[in-house]
Design a protein around this motif. Structure first.
Motif, PDB file in Angstrom:
ATOM      1  N   GLY A 169      17.666  19.420   8.110  1.00 42.07           N
ATOM      2  CA  GLY A 169      17.905  18.005   7.807  1.00 42.07           C
ATOM      3  C   GLY A 169      18.297  17.274   9.075  1.00 42.07           C
ATOM      4  N   TRP A 184      16.952  12.107   6.957  1.00 41.61           N
ATOM      5  CA  TRP A 184      17.887  11.609   5.949  1.00 41.61           C
ATOM      6  C   TRP A 184      18.984  10.792   6.638  1.00 41.61           C
ATOM      7  CZ3 TRP A 184      23.176  13.117   5.418  1.00 41.61           C
ATOM      8  CH2 TRP A 184      23.616  14.014   6.416  1.00 41.61           C
ATOM      9  N   CYS A 218      18.572  10.311  -0.623  1.00 40.59           N
ATOM     10  CA  CYS A 218      18.753  11.485   0.242  1.00 40.59           C
ATOM     11  C   CYS A 218      19.829  12.390  -0.342  1.00 40.59           C
ATOM     12  CB  CYS A 218      19.147  11.069   1.658  1.00 40.59           C
ATOM     13  SG  CYS A 218      17.928  10.060   2.523  1.00 40.59           S
ATOM     14  N   ARG A 219      20.958  11.790  -0.705  1.00 42.70           N
ATOM     15  CA  ARG A 219      22.051  12.563  -1.282  1.00 42.70           C
ATOM     16  C   ARG A 219      21.636  13.203  -2.599  1.00 42.70           C
ATOM     17  NH1 ARG A 219      25.000   7.763   0.024  1.00 42.70           N
ATOM     18  NH2 ARG A 219      25.190   7.287  -2.194  1.00 42.70           N
ATOM     19  N   GLU A 251      13.341  17.522   7.541  1.00 47.60           N
ATOM     20  CA  GLU A 251      13.568  16.416   6.589  1.00 47.60           C
ATOM     21  C   GLU A 251      14.488  15.374   7.213  1.00 47.60           C
ATOM     22  OE1 GLU A 251      15.870  14.869   2.785  1.00 47.60           O
ATOM     23  OE2 GLU A 251      16.654  16.180   4.347  1.00 47.60           O
ATOM     24  N   MET A 268      19.708  16.494  -2.131  1.00 47.43           N
ATOM     25  CA  MET A 268      20.299  17.599  -1.366  1.00 47.43           C
ATOM     26  C   MET A 268      20.524  18.873  -2.183  1.00 47.43           C
ATOM     27  SD  MET A 268      22.856  15.593   1.223  1.00 47.43           S
ATOM     28  CE  MET A 268      22.231  15.109   2.853  1.00 47.43           C
ATOM     29  N   CYS A 302      22.129   7.009   2.440  1.00 46.04           N
ATOM     30  CA  CYS A 302      20.922   6.949   1.613  1.00 46.04           C
ATOM     31  C   CYS A 302      21.138   7.664   0.282  1.00 46.04           C
ATOM     32  CB  CYS A 302      19.761   7.566   2.387  1.00 46.04           C
ATOM     33  SG  CYS A 302      18.280   7.859   1.408  1.00 46.04           S
ATOM     34  N   HIS A 348       7.627  12.769   0.350  1.00 49.04           N
ATOM     35  CA  HIS A 348       8.968  12.695  -0.222  1.00 49.04           C
ATOM     36  C   HIS A 348       9.397  14.101  -0.650  1.00 49.04           C
ATOM     37  CE1 HIS A 348      12.266  11.715  -2.888  1.00 49.04           C
ATOM     38  NE2 HIS A 348      12.216  10.456  -2.493  1.00 49.04           N
ATOM     39  N   THR A 355      19.307  13.687  11.053  1.00 46.27           N
ATOM     40  CA  THR A 355      19.771  12.311  10.930  1.00 46.27           C
ATOM     41  C   THR A 355      19.979  11.711  12.314  1.00 46.27           C
ATOM     42  OG1 THR A 355      21.523  10.869  10.075  1.00 46.27           O
ATOM     43  CG2 THR A 355      22.186  13.056  10.789  1.00 46.27           C
ATOM     44  N   GLU A 360      12.855   3.201   1.671  1.00 46.10           N
ATOM     45  CA  GLU A 360      14.277   2.907   1.644  1.00 46.10           C
ATOM     46  C   GLU A 360      14.526   1.651   2.452  1.00 46.10           C
ATOM     47  OE1 GLU A 360      16.720   5.153   0.316  1.00 46.10           O
ATOM     48  OE2 GLU A 360      14.949   6.006  -0.551  1.00 46.10           O
ATOM     49  N   ILE A 378      13.101   6.924   4.261  1.00 46.30           N
ATOM     50  CA  ILE A 378      13.724   8.221   4.045  1.00 46.30           C
ATOM     51  C   ILE A 378      14.181   8.327   2.595  1.00 46.30           C
ATOM     52  CG2 ILE A 378      14.460   8.624   6.415  1.00 46.30           C
ATOM     53  CD1 ILE A 378      17.191   7.457   5.682  1.00 46.30           C
ATOM     54  N   PRO A 379      14.311   9.542   2.060  1.00 42.15           N
ATOM     55  CA  PRO A 379      14.051  10.812   2.715  1.00 42.15           C
ATOM     56  C   PRO A 379      12.558  11.060   2.906  1.00 42.15           C
ATOM     57  CG  PRO A 379      14.539  11.183   0.403  1.00 42.15           C
ATOM     58  CD  PRO A 379      14.762   9.716   0.657  1.00 42.15           C
TER      59      PRO A 379
END
Length: 462
Positions: free
Chosen positions: A149, A120, A127-128, A118, A131, A124, A218, A151, A36, A201-202
């Motif tokens: 998750g 995230w 990432c979204r 994970e 989810m 990103c 990933h 961040t 990313e 990421i992710p």
């Protein structure tokens, strides 16, 4: 899921070896996971395993590098030891959480259950996109697995994101069904991401019941290893060996990258040959070979290697998606049927519910000139895209193109109708003219007959 402006012609980079080289270097750098870029440092390169070219590079959905952690922050880190290196087979570093934003806190040590950590960010796109699937996995393995998750963003940013609309009438808080936490002064990023050499990421780390890191990668490819780790069929030694090979492949990518920058294709291919003799073949290595052959312009050899890669990756949805995308957009146009075959299989493996892969399948149909099929699958991609704007923009592009084509067809038909109407009128005029001439001729003959008859009557009287 590189990002560039929305265009529906084949990319200019097909004919630019220097750009091809950059793309390959990008691919090498991220082959172990999804690279990313930050919103401030977005670039136009490949986005393995599935690549898109639907939005501008400054989009929130564009690929980007994770900003490096400042050394100045280390003085504020929790008083816990940081590992210098983290790999599959090593003990988990544990947790250092500043705030649990969603879900109950997880107590250390990470043992007895399987834990997935994970990394995230709210900005990103990939990432979204992942989810909902992580939520499904948390539900499926609720008795055995805890997803966390993590961040590095602040609480206000995360809370704002959770309140945002995700898709339809649902917010992200409605969609996400697993724990979310905020990193404590970047300790987690340093202990996991930096120690493991992960720059994008992710990225997920599976920690087994005994507290050992079982897998790193990933989250889009987490399903199979997670299932095996949960049911006890995971081969840790094989996973360690595979991870070490990935590290060796990263070193190989640096070496080959130098040769590619020098455009020494033969030397690059020879280095791949040497690596294969020393460490054996693999999907990643064959993927590198395909790219080098493409850059070198050896289309025949590239086609053979590409077909072999599709067969080798037949059960790897993400790699098949990447092959399909790069072949459809940058490869040999004669291999479009192979790209379609790979994309269909990738989508089938994902039960036709993976937005980026459906987007790739649609692109294959588009490149083959089948716009209606492209629109059909792009609609499905949007349905499963979880708000990824580049996929929605691609659908709009296809629909706009179809509308333009229909408009052009309508105009062409209108011109054809006008031509046909003019031709019909001309034929009608000629027919009327012919009838008129025929009538005149008949009248002339009738007058001639009457005249002859009159002359005959005069003769009889005489």
């Amino acid at each position: 899921m590189g990002s560039c402006s929305l265009t529906f012609c084949r990319r200019l980079i097909q004919s630019k070896p220097s750009v091809w080289t950059f793309m390959l270097l990008t691919l090498f750098a991220v082959s172990g996971g999804c690279k990313e870029s930050s919103r401030d440092e977005a670039t136009d390169g490949l986005e393995p395993p599935v690549v898109h070219d639907s939005m501008a590079a400054d989009s929130d959905d564009s690929p980007a590098t994770v900003p490096s952690t400042s050394d100045d922050s280390e003085s504020d880190l929790p008083g816990k030891p940081l590992p210098e290196k983290l790999a599959v087979g090593d003990k988990s570093p544990g947790l250092a959480i500043a705030k649990w934003v969603r879900g109950e806190p997880v107590e250390e040590p990470l043992r007895d259950r399987v834990h997935v950590v994970e990394f995230w960010a709210t900005w990103c796109g990939p990432c979204r996109a992942g989810m909902p699937h992580i939520t499904e996995l948390q539900s499926e393995f609720a008795d055995d697995v805890t997803f966390i998750g993590v961040t590095r963003e602040d609480e206000a940013t995360v809370e704002g994101f959770l309140a945002d609309n995700a898709t339809g009438e649902k917010t992200w808080d409605d969609i996400i069904g697993y724990r979310l936490a905020i990193d404590e002064n970047d300790w987690m990023n340093l202990a996991y991401m930096k120690a493991a050499g992960q720059g994008g990421i992710p990225c997920a780390f599976i920690v087994g019941r005994d507290g050992v890191v079982e897998w790193i990668g990933h989250p889009g490819t987490i399903d199979e290893p997670l299932k095996k780790i949960v049911d006890g069929t995971w081969d840790r030694e094989a996973a360690i060996a595979e991870y070490k090979q990935q590290e060796q492949l990263q070193q190989l990518s640096a070496e080959v990258g130098k040769l590619l920058r020098a455009q020494d294709w033969d030397a690059a291919l020879e280095r791949l040959n040497q690596f294969e003799k020393e460490f054996g073949s693999s999907k990643t290595l064959l993927n590198y070979r395909v790219r080098v052959l493409e850059i070198a312009g050896r289309t025949g050899e590239a086609a053979v290697a590409r077909e072999a890669l599709v067969e080798l990756a037949w059960d790897d949805a993400m790699l098949l998606g990447q092959i399909a995308w790069t072949t459809a957009t940058n490869g040999d146009p004669s291999d479009l049927e192979l790209a379609l075959k790979a994309a269909k299989r990738a989508s089938e493996l994902q039960q036709n519910e993976n937005g980026p892969i459906l987007d790739t399948l649609a692109r294959c149909y588009y490149e083959l000139g089948q716009l209606d099929e492209a629109i059909k699958y792009q609609r499905m991609a949007v349905e499963h895209a979880n708000g990824q704007r580049q996929i929605e923009a691609t659908l709009k592009g296809y629909l706009d193109e179809k509308a333009e084509a229909e408009k052009a067809d309508s105009a062409e038909k209108s011109e054809e109708m006008k031509a046909e109407e003019a031709e019909a009128k001309e034929a009608e005029a000629k027919e009327a003219e012919a009838k008129e001439a025929e009538a005149k001729e008949a009248k002339a003959k009738e007058a001639e007959a009457k005249e002859a008859e009159a002359k005959e009557a005069e003769a009889d009287e005489a």
